[in-house]
Scaffold this motif. Structure first.
Motif, PDB file in Angstrom:
ATOM      1  N   PHE A  39       9.663  10.362  14.274  1.00 47.39           N
ATOM      2  CA  PHE A  39       9.862   9.804  12.936  1.00 47.39           C
ATOM      3  C   PHE A  39       9.155   8.449  12.815  1.00 47.39           C
ATOM      4  CE2 PHE A  39      13.409  12.696  13.597  1.00 47.39           C
ATOM      5  CZ  PHE A  39      13.453  13.387  12.395  1.00 47.39           C
ATOM      6  N   HIS A  40       9.209   7.658  13.872  1.00 47.42           N
ATOM      7  CA  HIS A  40       8.534   6.365  13.842  1.00 47.42           C
ATOM      8  C   HIS A  40       7.013   6.544  13.829  1.00 47.42           C
ATOM      9  CE1 HIS A  40      12.420   4.984  16.040  1.00 47.42           C
ATOM     10  NE2 HIS A  40      12.576   4.966  14.730  1.00 47.42           N
ATOM     11  N   VAL A  41       6.529   7.544  14.554  1.00 45.08           N
ATOM     12  CA  VAL A  41       5.091   7.836  14.536  1.00 45.08           C
ATOM     13  C   VAL A  41       4.645   8.198  13.120  1.00 45.08           C
ATOM     14  CG1 VAL A  41       3.320   9.465  15.325  1.00 45.08           C
ATOM     15  CG2 VAL A  41       4.976   8.535  16.954  1.00 45.08           C
ATOM     16  N   VAL A  42       5.439   9.034  12.447  1.00 42.07           N
ATOM     17  CA  VAL A  42       5.090   9.433  11.080  1.00 42.07           C
ATOM     18  C   VAL A  42       5.155   8.227  10.142  1.00 42.07           C
ATOM     19  CG1 VAL A  42       5.705  10.915   9.143  1.00 42.07           C
ATOM     20  CG2 VAL A  42       5.896  11.772  11.465  1.00 42.07           C
ATOM     21  N   GLY A  43       6.097   7.336  10.371  1.00 42.87           N
ATOM     22  CA  GLY A  43       6.161   6.119   9.560  1.00 42.87           C
ATOM     23  C   GLY A  43       4.882   5.315   9.658  1.00 42.87           C
ATOM     24  N   VAL A  44       4.363   5.189  10.868  1.00 41.68           N
ATOM     25  CA  VAL A  44       3.099   4.463  11.064  1.00 41.68           C
ATOM     26  C   VAL A  44       1.949   5.204  10.380  1.00 41.68           C
ATOM     27  CG1 VAL A  44       1.423   3.702  12.794  1.00 41.68           C
ATOM     28  CG2 VAL A  44       3.876   3.400  13.204  1.00 41.68           C
ATOM     29  N   ILE A  45       1.928   6.544  10.521  1.00 40.46           N
ATOM     30  CA  ILE A  45       0.869   7.336   9.878  1.00 40.46           C
ATOM     31  C   ILE A  45       0.934   7.175   8.358  1.00 40.46           C
ATOM     32  CG2 ILE A  45       0.056   9.690   9.433  1.00 40.46           C
ATOM     33  CD1 ILE A  45       0.923  10.419  12.254  1.00 40.46           C
ATOM     34  N   GLY A  46       2.151   7.120   7.803  1.00 39.97           N
ATOM     35  CA  GLY A  46       2.305   6.943   6.358  1.00 39.97           C
ATOM     36  C   GLY A  46       1.725   5.619   5.884  1.00 39.97           C
ATOM     37  N   VAL A  47       1.984   4.544   6.625  1.00 42.99           N
ATOM     38  CA  VAL A  47       1.424   3.239   6.263  1.00 42.99           C
ATOM     39  C   VAL A  47      -0.098   3.276   6.344  1.00 42.99           C
ATOM     40  CG1 VAL A  47       1.273   0.812   6.946  1.00 42.99           C
ATOM     41  CG2 VAL A  47       3.494   1.974   6.961  1.00 42.99           C
ATOM     42  N   ALA A  48      -0.615   3.875   7.416  1.00 40.09           N
ATOM     43  CA  ALA A  48      -2.070   3.977   7.568  1.00 40.09           C
ATOM     44  C   ALA A  48      -2.687   4.787   6.427  1.00 40.09           C
ATOM     45  CB  ALA A  48      -2.405   4.614   8.910  1.00 40.09           C
ATOM     46  N   SER A  49      -2.027   5.873   6.021  1.00 45.75           N
ATOM     47  CA  SER A  49      -2.532   6.703   4.923  1.00 45.75           C
ATOM     48  C   SER A  49      -2.552   5.930   3.613  1.00 45.75           C
ATOM     49  CB  SER A  49      -1.671   7.957   4.766  1.00 45.75           C
ATOM     50  OG  SER A  49      -1.667   8.726   5.947  1.00 45.75           O
ATOM     51  N   ALA A  50      -1.513   5.133   3.370  1.00 42.52           N
ATOM     52  CA  ALA A  50      -1.451   4.341   2.138  1.00 42.52           C
ATOM     53  C   ALA A  50      -2.566   3.306   2.105  1.00 42.52           C
ATOM     54  CB  ALA A  50      -0.083   3.665   2.026  1.00 42.52           C
ATOM     55  N   ILE A  51      -2.789   2.626   3.230  1.00 44.19           N
ATOM     56  CA  ILE A  51      -3.862   1.619   3.293  1.00 44.19           C
ATOM     57  C   ILE A  51      -5.211   2.285   3.097  1.00 44.19           C
ATOM     58  CG2 ILE A  51      -5.023  -0.031   4.807  1.00 44.19           C
ATOM     59  CD1 ILE A  51      -2.265  -0.565   6.079  1.00 44.19           C
ATOM     60  N   TYR A  52      -5.400   3.419   3.735  1.00 47.49           N
ATOM     61  CA  TYR A  52      -6.663   4.159   3.620  1.00 47.49           C
ATOM     62  C   TYR A  52      -6.912   4.561   2.174  1.00 47.49           C
ATOM     63  CZ  TYR A  52     -10.143   7.810   4.584  1.00 47.49           C
ATOM     64  OH  TYR A  52     -11.280   8.576   4.602  1.00 47.49           O
ATOM     65  N   ALA A  53      -5.886   5.103   1.506  1.00 47.00           N
ATOM     66  CA  ALA A  53      -6.040   5.517   0.114  1.00 47.00           C
ATOM     67  C   ALA A  53      -6.304   4.327  -0.797  1.00 47.00           C
ATOM     68  CB  ALA A  53      -4.783   6.262  -0.342  1.00 47.00           C
ATOM     69  N   ALA A  54      -5.643   3.208  -0.521  1.00 47.23           N
ATOM     70  CA  ALA A  54      -5.804   2.024  -1.369  1.00 47.23           C
ATOM     71  C   ALA A  54      -7.244   1.509  -1.354  1.00 47.23           C
ATOM     72  CB  ALA A  54      -4.846   0.921  -0.915  1.00 47.23           C
ATOM     73  N   PHE A  55      -7.903   1.600  -0.204  1.00 44.75           N
ATOM     74  CA  PHE A  55      -9.255   1.059  -0.087  1.00 44.75           C
ATOM     75  C   PHE A  55     -10.348   2.077  -0.390  1.00 44.75           C
ATOM     76  CE2 PHE A  55      -6.989  -2.182   2.341  1.00 44.75           C
ATOM     77  CZ  PHE A  55      -7.608  -3.344   1.889  1.00 44.75           C
ATOM     78  N   ARG A  56     -10.051   3.370  -0.254  1.00 52.28           N
ATOM     79  CA  ARG A  56     -11.120   4.373  -0.340  1.00 52.28           C
ATOM     80  C   ARG A  56     -11.059   5.280  -1.552  1.00 52.28           C
ATOM     81  NH1 ARG A  56     -14.025   5.502   4.109  1.00 52.28           N
ATOM     82  NH2 ARG A  56     -15.385   6.395   2.507  1.00 52.28           N
ATOM     83  N   LEU A  57      -9.941   5.302  -2.288  1.00 52.29           N
ATOM     84  CA  LEU A  57      -9.808   6.223  -3.415  1.00 52.29           C
ATOM     85  C   LEU A  57      -9.756   5.430  -4.727  1.00 52.29           C
ATOM     86  CD1 LEU A  57      -7.187   8.747  -1.971  1.00 52.29           C
ATOM     87  CD2 LEU A  57      -9.642   9.110  -2.264  1.00 52.29           C
ATOM     88  N   PRO A  58     -10.837   5.438  -5.507  1.00 52.05           N
ATOM     89  CA  PRO A  58     -10.837   4.735  -6.791  1.00 52.05           C
ATOM     90  C   PRO A  58     -10.011   5.479  -7.839  1.00 52.05           C
ATOM     91  CG  PRO A  58     -12.892   5.922  -6.506  1.00 52.05           C
ATOM     92  CD  PRO A  58     -12.140   6.071  -5.216  1.00 52.05           C
ATOM     93  N   GLU A  59      -9.571   4.760  -8.853  1.00 53.73           N
ATOM     94  CA  GLU A  59      -8.797   5.371  -9.922  1.00 53.73           C
ATOM     95  C   GLU A  59      -9.665   6.354 -10.718  1.00 53.73           C
ATOM     96  OE1 GLU A  59      -6.204   6.871 -11.774  1.00 53.73           O
ATOM     97  OE2 GLU A  59      -5.341   5.083 -10.822  1.00 53.73           O
TER      98      GLU A  59
END
Length: 404
Positions: free
Chosen positions: A169-189
């Protein structure tokens, strides 16, 4: 050259989104093999253990439509970034849960994150895809989703064996944060500014006209029965049938699931080709009829060979149902209502996923296992036939024409 650069930019957005989807779904897959064991450690019954899956799906069912409305009003990025963050919070909370009540609460939060991200991802795909390649874009993202789901459980099992049942569960929590950061920087509106004529809030009559139309009701029924077949037939009845009739153990059942799981990945591309060249209707009707035929074969013939054949046919039906229904829904709703349309479409699937397993399980106990299989088969076949008749009756050229 300009056309080439435009296509490269489109491909980059698609690949970036698919990588984010892979990360999110691999993360969810990580907890798959340990969640029942983790919940059981709180000293609860098997039924309560099952609730850890139910509340996750229930959160998706409740929040799909609100997620779509948020996408229409505030944009897609808020879901693509906020969804993984919510999932991360839910997973960290689950890992630190000290009783079953808190675990169920945090599983609901994680389900809310899944509803936000998956709704946002599908809307985003439709936004960036050319009309004649929407099915291809959706299939590519589903491929990334399937690969993530397939790889995640193996990682989760290894992590749990080394660091304990809470560690995944903690591993997935870290993956979730990484996914959010990745989306924030790489996916335009991708929500474009509305013109003056589009600023007004859609009228209730306009929404009702689409939602209660024959084509949408039919595709919602198709989607609900396909998800019922995946969750209630394949994931619930098939293992019980193999154990009770064929006396198979987990090894043989797991092998069949592995074969059909790999097969699902390779049915997406023929389904995409058929959608783009033949139209949505033939693909959707084929998927329903094939899924129904598979359930009837499994229920009617109790030999190992025909059990495998029935599962292959069933998978051929549920696998080819991937890209066509979502692409069809995109054509029914105008762009300013796209989020609402996708939210309703996803909710139809989750209704089948939530209600299918307990309903078919109850039917197998009160009547018989073959009766439950045949009931599921009749429902999914009826949905396919209704879709065909409904789109013809409404002269829906969208459903039948090839994409150019």
């Amino acid at each position: 050259m300009a056309t080439l650069m435009t296509r490269l930019r489109e491909a980059e957005k698609l690949l970036v989104l698919c990588f984010a989807t892979f990360m999110v779904m691999a993360g969810q897959g990580v907890v798959g093999p340990v969640l029942p064991l983790y919940a059981r450690d709180f000293g609860v019954s098997t039924a309560v253990v099952g609730l850890t899956l139910t509340v996750f799906a229930l959160a998706r069912l409740i929040l799909n439509v609100p997620a779509g409305l948020i996408a229409d009003r505030f944009g897609r990025r808020i879901l693509l970034v906020g969804g993984p963050i919510l999932t991360s919070i839910g997973m960290f909370g689950s890992g630190f849960a000290n009783n079953i009540s808190s675990l169920l609460m945090w599983r609901f939060v994680a389900g809310a994150g899944s509803a936000f991200y998956m709704s946002g991802a599908l809307i985003y795909l439709i936004d960036i895809a050319p009309v004649n390649r929407r099915a291809r874009y959706i299939a590519t993202n589903q491929w990334a989703l399937s690969v993530g789901v397939a790889l995640g459980p193996g990682v989760g099992g290894l992590v749990a064996e080394r660091w304990g049942l809470a560690a995944p569960f903690h591993v997935v929590g870290v993956i979730g944060v990484a996914s959010a950061i990745y989306a924030a920087f790489r996916l335009p509106e991708t929500l474009r500014p509305r013109t003056d004529s589009e600023q007004a809030t859609p009228s209730a009559s306009e929404v009702k006209r689409i939602v209660y139309s024959g084509p949408f009701m039919a595709i919602a029924f198709v989607t609900g029965t396909i998800f019922m077949t995946r969750g209630g037939t394949r994931a619930t009845l098939v293992p019980l049938h193999a154990d009770g009739v064929l006396a198979w153990g987990p090894g043989e059942i797991g092998l069949v699931f592995t074969i059909t799981g790999v097969m699902t990945l390779f049915t997406l591309w023929p389904a995409t080709w058929a959608t783009e060249n033949l139209g949505w209707a033939p693909v959707i009707v084929f998927s329903g009829v094939a899924a129904a035929l598979g359930t009837f074969v499994i229920a009617s013939i109790g030999t190992p060979v025909w059990f495998v054949v029935g599962n292959v046919i069933l998978t051929l039906g549920t696998g080819t149902a991937g890209p066509a229904p979502a692409a069809f829904v995109a054509e029914l709703f105008p762009e300013r209502l796209r989020g609402l349309g996708i939210g309703l479409y996803r909710s139809a699937g989750d209704v089948g996923f939530v209600l299918g397993p307990p309903a078919l399980g109850w039917l197998s106990e009160t009547a018989s296992m073959p009766t439950a299989f045949r009931t599921a088969g009749c429902l999914v076949a009826a949905a396919a036939i209704w879709f065909f008749v409904s789109t013809r009756r409404n002269n829906d050229s969208v459903a039948s024409k090839p994409l150019q």
